[in-house]
Design a protein around this motif. Structure first.
Motif, short mmCIF file in Angstrom:
data_model
loop_
_atom_site.label_atom_id
_atom_site.label_comp_id
_atom_site.label_asym_id
_atom_site.label_seq_id
_atom_site.Cartn_x
_atom_site.Cartn_y
_atom_site.Cartn_z
N ASN A 1 0.85 -1.20 0.00
CA ASN A 1 0.00 0.00 0.00
C ASN A 1 0.88 1.25 0.00
O ASN A 1 1.87 1.31 0.75
CB ASN A 1 -0.88 0.06 1.26
N GLY A 2 0.50 2.19 -0.84
CA GLY A 2 1.21 3.47 -0.84
C GLY A 2 2.52 3.46 -1.60
O GLY A 2 3.27 4.44 -1.58
N LYS B 1 1.82 2.63 -7.05
CA LYS B 1 1.34 1.89 -8.23
C LYS B 1 0.22 2.64 -8.94
O LYS B 1 0.25 2.84 -10.15
CB LYS B 1 0.83 0.48 -7.83
N THR B 2 -0.80 3.06 -8.16
CA THR B 2 -1.95 3.73 -8.79
C THR B 2 -1.52 5.05 -9.43
O THR B 2 -1.93 5.38 -10.54
CB THR B 2 -3.06 3.98 -7.73
N THR B 3 -0.65 5.77 -8.74
CA THR B 3 -0.19 7.05 -9.30
C THR B 3 0.54 6.79 -10.62
O THR B 3 0.34 7.52 -11.60
CB THR B 3 0.75 7.76 -8.29
P1 ATP Z 1 -2.40 0.94 -2.79
O1 ATP Z 1 -1.79 -0.39 -2.97
O2 ATP Z 1 -2.78 1.22 -1.37
O3 ATP Z 1 -3.48 1.25 -3.78
P2 ATP Z 1 -0.47 2.44 -4.37
O4 ATP Z 1 0.81 1.70 -4.52
O5 ATP Z 1 -1.42 2.40 -5.49
O6 ATP Z 1 -1.19 2.01 -3.02
P3 ATP Z 1 -0.67 5.30 -4.56
O7 ATP Z 1 -2.16 5.32 -4.46
O8 ATP Z 1 -0.07 5.62 -5.87
O9 ATP Z 1 -0.05 3.94 -4.02
O10 ATP Z 1 -0.11 6.33 -3.48
C1 ATP Z 1 1.28 6.62 -3.33
C2 ATP Z 1 1.42 7.70 -2.27
O11 ATP Z 1 0.90 8.93 -2.75
C3 ATP Z 1 0.71 7.42 -0.96
O12 ATP Z 1 1.50 7.86 0.10
C4 ATP Z 1 -0.56 8.24 -1.06
O13 ATP Z 1 -1.00 8.62 0.21
C5 ATP Z 1 -0.10 9.43 -1.88
N1 ATP Z 1 -1.17 9.99 -2.70
C6 ATP Z 1 -1.86 9.35 -3.67
N2 ATP Z 1 -2.77 10.17 -4.27
C7 ATP Z 1 -2.65 11.37 -3.64
C8 ATP Z 1 -3.28 12.64 -3.77
N3 ATP Z 1 -4.23 12.84 -4.69
N4 ATP Z 1 -2.88 13.62 -2.95
C9 ATP Z 1 -1.92 13.43 -2.03
N5 ATP Z 1 -1.25 12.27 -1.84
C10 ATP Z 1 -1.61 11.25 -2.63
#
Ligand code: ATP
Length: 311
Positions: free
Chosen positions: A43-44, A47-49
């Motif tokens: 998590n975090g 990946k999604t970003t």
């Molecule tokens: P997960 O497995 O929980 O979906 P992830 O690997 O997809 O996580 P992201 O959603 O890309 O991770 O988030 C990466 C980091 O960026 C995290 O610390 C998250 O809190 C932060 N983050 C994501 N979107 C935003 C936003 N719109 N504004 C501020 N911080 C953000």
């Protein structure tokens, strides 16, 4: 992967900051045309970003992203024809039935799949006439993936597609993804499931703290980073395993008492020899098994943390 194979996605030095928070921190990867490529990470991890930047929903703070030879931000309209994205829940129309929604989605594209074929592929036959608002979480998730498949896109992008699915539905989803993959059909997906990555992905990138810490086929990553396997069994008395510690291939022996028996985990570089030694030297050994450390072990080796406690 052949170095000359065409790339569906190229990401170089991607940085994404939200204010003073760095979500992606110099991430680079290349997805080869025709492969199923998995982004795996806690998590975090970012990946999604990364996925949202690849499909043009977010712009990069720094770095370069190229998708099917195009810039996902400036060429977004052109890319939309070739990229299928699992839509967000909010975009669904709760009052439409599954068939109506997929027909509507299908009407946005010139070419694509038959709605009925996609319904069957994702095991949604019994939901055809149910309104979206009345579907269970897992059914809804399958409809979202069906919507992304309906245009038969050159690049299919899925963010944790198996979330909330029961084991049967998950198998159907994996099969649908395998069916979709082809010479000019690439799949980029994120997942938390090592099992999903190992069973479905040609290659994976393990992402941690906004960077790729390892990339390759699941087997090659395990081979490269985890030389040892586990041999496991149970015994009645702890002293029975003492003789194993001296074996040259054995790197460690851990024991744990469980319901009156002792569960033993032997880390070894040679699981076959260790299994033979257990059979020869450990009287009363039961429930023998071997386990490859898998991608879990790769993550643990590279970060020193367990994947499940990594976020
Ligand atoms: P997960 O497995 O929980 O979906 P992830 O690997 O997809 O996580 P992201 O959603 O890309 O991770 O988030 C990466 C980091 O960026 C995290 O610390 C998250 O809190 C932060 N983050 C994501 N979107 C935003 C936003 N719109 N504004 C501020 N911080 C953000």
């Amino acid at each position: 992967m052949n170095d000359s194979s065409p790339r569906a996605v190229r990401v170089a030095g991607l940085v994404k900051r939200y204010g003073d928070r760095t979500a992606v921190d110099g991430l680079s990867l290349e997805v080869t045309q025709g492969e199923v490529f998995g982004l795996l990470g806690p998590n975090g991890a970012g990946k999604t970003t990364t996925i949202e930047t690849i499909v043009g929903l977010r712009s990069a703070t720094e770095g370069k992203v190229e998708v099917l030879g195009l810039d996902p931000v400036t060429d977004r309209t052109e890319l939309r024809r070739s990229v299928g994205i699992q839509p967000q829940q909010a975009a669904l129309f709760d009052h439409l039935t599954v068939t109506e929604l997929l027909r509507l989605w299908r009407s946005f594209y010139q070419d694509g799949a038959e709605v009925d074929d996609v319904i069957v592929e994702l095991g949604l036959q019994e939901c055809r006439t149910i309104r979206i608002g009345r579907l269970s979480g897992g059914q809804r998730q399958r409809v979202l993936v069906a919507a992304s498949l309906i245009s038969r896109p050159r690049l299919l992008v899925l963010d944790e597609p198996a979330t909330g699915l029961d084991p049967n539905a998950r198998q159907e989803l994996w099969q649908a993804i395998r069916n979709h993959r082809g010479v000019d059909r690439t799949v980029l997906m994120s997942t938390h499931s090592m099992e999903e990555a190992e069973s479905l992905c040609d290659r994976v990138a393990i992402v941690d703290h906004g960077r790729v810490i390892a990339c390759g086929t699941p087997e090659s990553l395990v081979r490269q980073h985890c030389a040892s396997h586990d041999v496991t069994f149970t015994v009645a008395a702890p002293g029975a395993v003492d003789g194993l510690r001296a074996l040259p291939s054995v790197k460690g022996v851990e024991t744990e008492t469980e319901q009156g028996r002792i569960r033993v985990r032997v880390q070894t570089g040679d699981p076959d020899a260790t299994l033979r030694a257990v059979l020869d030297r450990v009287p009363g050994a039961q429930e023998l098994g071997t386990r490859s450390p898998g991608l879990d072990g790769v993550f643990r080796k590279l970060t020193g943390r367990q994947y499940e406690n990594a976020a």
